[in-house]
Design a protein around this motif. Structure first.
Motif, PDB file in Angstrom:
ATOM      1  N   GLU A   7       9.382 -12.802  -1.624  1.00 61.45           N
ATOM      2  CA  GLU A   7       8.933 -11.327  -1.594  1.00 61.45           C
ATOM      3  C   GLU A   7       9.191 -10.607  -3.037  1.00 61.45           C
ATOM      4  N   PRO A   8       8.031 -10.017  -3.304  1.00 62.74           N
ATOM      5  CA  PRO A   8       8.346  -9.150  -4.767  1.00 62.74           C
ATOM      6  C   PRO A   8       9.179  -8.150  -4.775  1.00 62.74           C
ATOM      7  N   LEU A 165      -1.594  -5.919  -9.190  1.00 59.72           N
ATOM      8  CA  LEU A 165      -2.066  -7.194  -8.723  1.00 59.72           C
ATOM      9  C   LEU A 165      -1.059  -7.824  -7.916  1.00 59.72           C
ATOM     10  N   GLU A 166       0.004  -7.631  -7.709  1.00 65.18           N
ATOM     11  CA  GLU A 166       1.009  -8.599  -7.032  1.00 65.18           C
ATOM     12  C   GLU A 166       0.989  -7.618  -5.729  1.00 65.18           C
ATOM     13  N   TRP A 167       0.852  -6.580  -5.683  1.00 63.81           N
ATOM     14  CA  TRP A 167       0.862  -5.853  -4.338  1.00 63.81           C
ATOM     15  C   TRP A 167      -0.417  -5.578  -4.032  1.00 63.81           C
ATOM     16  N   LYS A 168      -1.542  -6.358  -4.081  1.00 65.14           N
ATOM     17  CA  LYS A 168      -2.837  -6.101  -4.052  1.00 65.14           C
ATOM     18  C   LYS A 168      -3.040  -5.608  -2.735  1.00 65.14           C
ATOM     19  N   GLU A 169      -2.485  -6.526  -1.597  1.00 65.07           N
ATOM     20  CA  GLU A 169      -2.958  -6.098  -0.012  1.00 65.07           C
ATOM     21  C   GLU A 169      -2.328  -4.678   0.153  1.00 65.07           C
ATOM     22  N   GLU A 170      -0.976  -4.663  -0.182  1.00 65.54           N
ATOM     23  CA  GLU A 170      -0.440  -2.935   0.076  1.00 65.54           C
ATOM     24  C   GLU A 170      -1.399  -2.028  -0.434  1.00 65.54           C
ATOM     25  N   PHE A 171      -2.016  -2.336  -1.774  1.00 63.71           N
ATOM     26  CA  PHE A 171      -2.842  -1.233  -2.037  1.00 63.71           C
ATOM     27  C   PHE A 171      -4.129  -0.986  -1.427  1.00 63.71           C
ATOM     28  N   GLN A 173      -4.427  -1.897   1.801  1.00 60.66           N
ATOM     29  CA  GLN A 173      -4.096  -1.152   3.161  1.00 60.66           C
ATOM     30  C   GLN A 173      -3.981   0.423   3.029  1.00 60.66           C
ATOM     31  N   PHE A 174      -3.215   0.719   1.853  1.00 60.51           N
ATOM     32  CA  PHE A 174      -2.973   2.245   1.707  1.00 60.51           C
ATOM     33  C   PHE A 174      -4.353   2.808   1.527  1.00 60.51           C
ATOM     34  N   MET A 175      -5.272   2.199   0.726  1.00 60.54           N
ATOM     35  CA  MET A 175      -6.628   3.092   0.560  1.00 60.54           C
ATOM     36  C   MET A 175      -7.541   2.829   1.555  1.00 60.54           C
ATOM     37  N   ALA A 176      -7.167   2.101   2.589  1.00 68.02           N
ATOM     38  CA  ALA A 176      -8.064   1.647   3.497  1.00 68.02           C
ATOM     39  C   ALA A 176      -8.938   2.962   4.270  1.00 68.02           C
ATOM     40  N   ASP A 177      -8.173   4.113   4.574  1.00 71.19           N
ATOM     41  CA  ASP A 177      -8.852   5.190   5.329  1.00 71.19           C
ATOM     42  C   ASP A 177      -9.551   5.932   4.271  1.00 71.19           C
ATOM     43  N   GLY A 178      -9.577   5.745   3.092  1.00 66.57           N
ATOM     44  CA  GLY A 178     -10.478   6.494   2.219  1.00 66.57           C
ATOM     45  C   GLY A 178      -9.991   8.017   1.892  1.00 66.57           C
ATOM     46  N   ARG A 179      -8.838   8.420   2.253  1.00 64.84           N
ATOM     47  CA  ARG A 179      -8.498   9.649   2.127  1.00 64.84           C
ATOM     48  C   ARG A 179      -7.518   9.863   1.128  1.00 64.84           C
ATOM     49  N   GLU A 186      -0.078   4.453  -6.083  1.00 68.81           N
ATOM     50  CA  GLU A 186       0.915   3.726  -7.161  1.00 68.81           C
ATOM     51  C   GLU A 186       2.164   4.273  -7.064  1.00 68.81           C
ATOM     52  N   ARG A 187       2.358   5.720  -6.758  1.00 66.32           N
ATOM     53  CA  ARG A 187       3.630   6.145  -6.724  1.00 66.32           C
ATOM     54  C   ARG A 187       4.313   5.898  -5.397  1.00 66.32           C
ATOM     55  N   GLU A 188       3.668   5.480  -4.219  1.00 64.71           N
ATOM     56  CA  GLU A 188       4.046   4.988  -3.137  1.00 64.71           C
ATOM     57  C   GLU A 188       4.644   3.867  -3.052  1.00 64.71           C
TER      58      GLU A 188
END
Ligand SMILES: [Fe+2]
Ligand SMILES: [Fe+2]
Length: 293
Positions: A7-8, A165-171, A173-179, A186-188
């Motif tokens: 885990e990072p 880059l290390e947290w690419k998947e989380e980014f 997912q977070f951005m997926a809904d486009g809102r 970055e903050r979250e």
């Protein structure tokens, strides 16, 4: 078979790791501090400044390269720092020193932001140029500081790129809904956004507070308690994005502050003129410098 994925770091541990990385950024060379000191003393001479800068060949070569570019108007006419400082003046030389130092860093490829080699550099030069144009119209006394602040406004990306880059998947997912914005992500996920990190970088580089505040609030100037420079860099950043300079992974997800255009008294036509001007500037400087460094 169970494969345990390492885990990072996250939470507070990640935050302190990121802050530690800032210390690993190359420091401002000693010659830059000495040069600033000399320039702040009204009795100092051009000769002294030239001598200090010429001791650092990397900086001296880069300063001369920029001084001889068409932007600074000396097109190939000066071959010594001392001569360049006489012709351009201390203030412009101070700006050139920052440009020369920043260009060594900002030319890097940043995978976390999908920015190829030289892309952050082109974006930064575009923002620097747009900031200077806006400041010249609104408050000419700020023009040089606007250029420098525009140039280093995204220095925080140099730090956060590898963590994204290390947290690419989380980014993703977070951005997926486009809102949500990339800054929120970055903050979250990392605990800081790149503008907060840039403020820390500025402390490390001893960048004057006026510029550091503008850089810290370049995405939300209305929280800056009225920093005109923060509004200028913010609008310049959005204009550079509109031209497609350094869009990267996050470019389409920034919001323009509603009050910024009114605050700076800009019209639609001004914005398109600035877009044309900065594209020409970036094109020309990139050719003349043939890449950063
Ligand atoms: Fe930014
Ligand atoms: Fe930017």
């Amino acid at each position: 078979m169970i494969i345990l994925k390492k885990e990072p770091l996250s939470g507070e541990a990640l935050k302190s790791e990121i802050l530690r990385t800032i210390k690993e950024l190359p420091p401002m060379p000693q010659s830059v501090f000495k040069a600033r000191e000399i320039m702040s003393n009204p009795k100092s001479s051009f000769k002294e400044l030239g001598q200090i800068l010429e001791m650092d060949q990397g900086i001296a070569t880069a300063v001369l390269k920029f001084a001889n570019s068409s932007y600074y108007g000396l097109s190939g006419r000066v071959s010594s720092i001392q001569r360049a400082s006489v012709v351009l003046g201390h203030k412009t030389i101070a700006e050139l020193i920052t440009v020369a130092t920043a260009s060594r860093l900002l030319g890097k490829k940043l995978d976390g932001y999908d920015l190829g080699a030289g892309e952050l550099w082109r974006h930064s030069m575009g923002v620097a140029c747009a900031s200077k144009i806006i400041a010249t119209r609104k408050n000419p006394g700020l023009a040089n500081d606007a250029f420098t602040a525009g140039l280093i406004h995204d220095a925080g990306k140099l730090i956060l790129g590898s963590y994204i880059l290390e947290w690419k998947e989380e980014f993703q997912q977070f951005m997926a809904d486009g809102r949500k914005t990339f800054l929120n992500a970055e903050r979250e996920i990392l605990g800081f956004d790149h503008s907060q990190i840039a403020a820390e970088v500025c402390k490390n580089w001893c960048i004057p507070q006026l510029l550091a505040t503008a850089i810290e609030y370049h995405h939300y100037p209305s929280r800056s308690q009225g920093s005109e420079l923060a509004y200028i860099v913010h609008v310049a950043d959005v204009i550079a994005m509109m031209t497609g300079l350094g869009l990267g992974a996050d470019g389409m997800n920034y919001q323009m502050d509603d009050k910024a255009i009114e605050f700076l008294d800009l019209q639609r036509k001004d914005i398109s003129n600035i877009m044309v001007e900065i594209l020409a500037f970036v094109e020309k400087t990139s050719e003349e410098m043939s890449g950063p460094g």
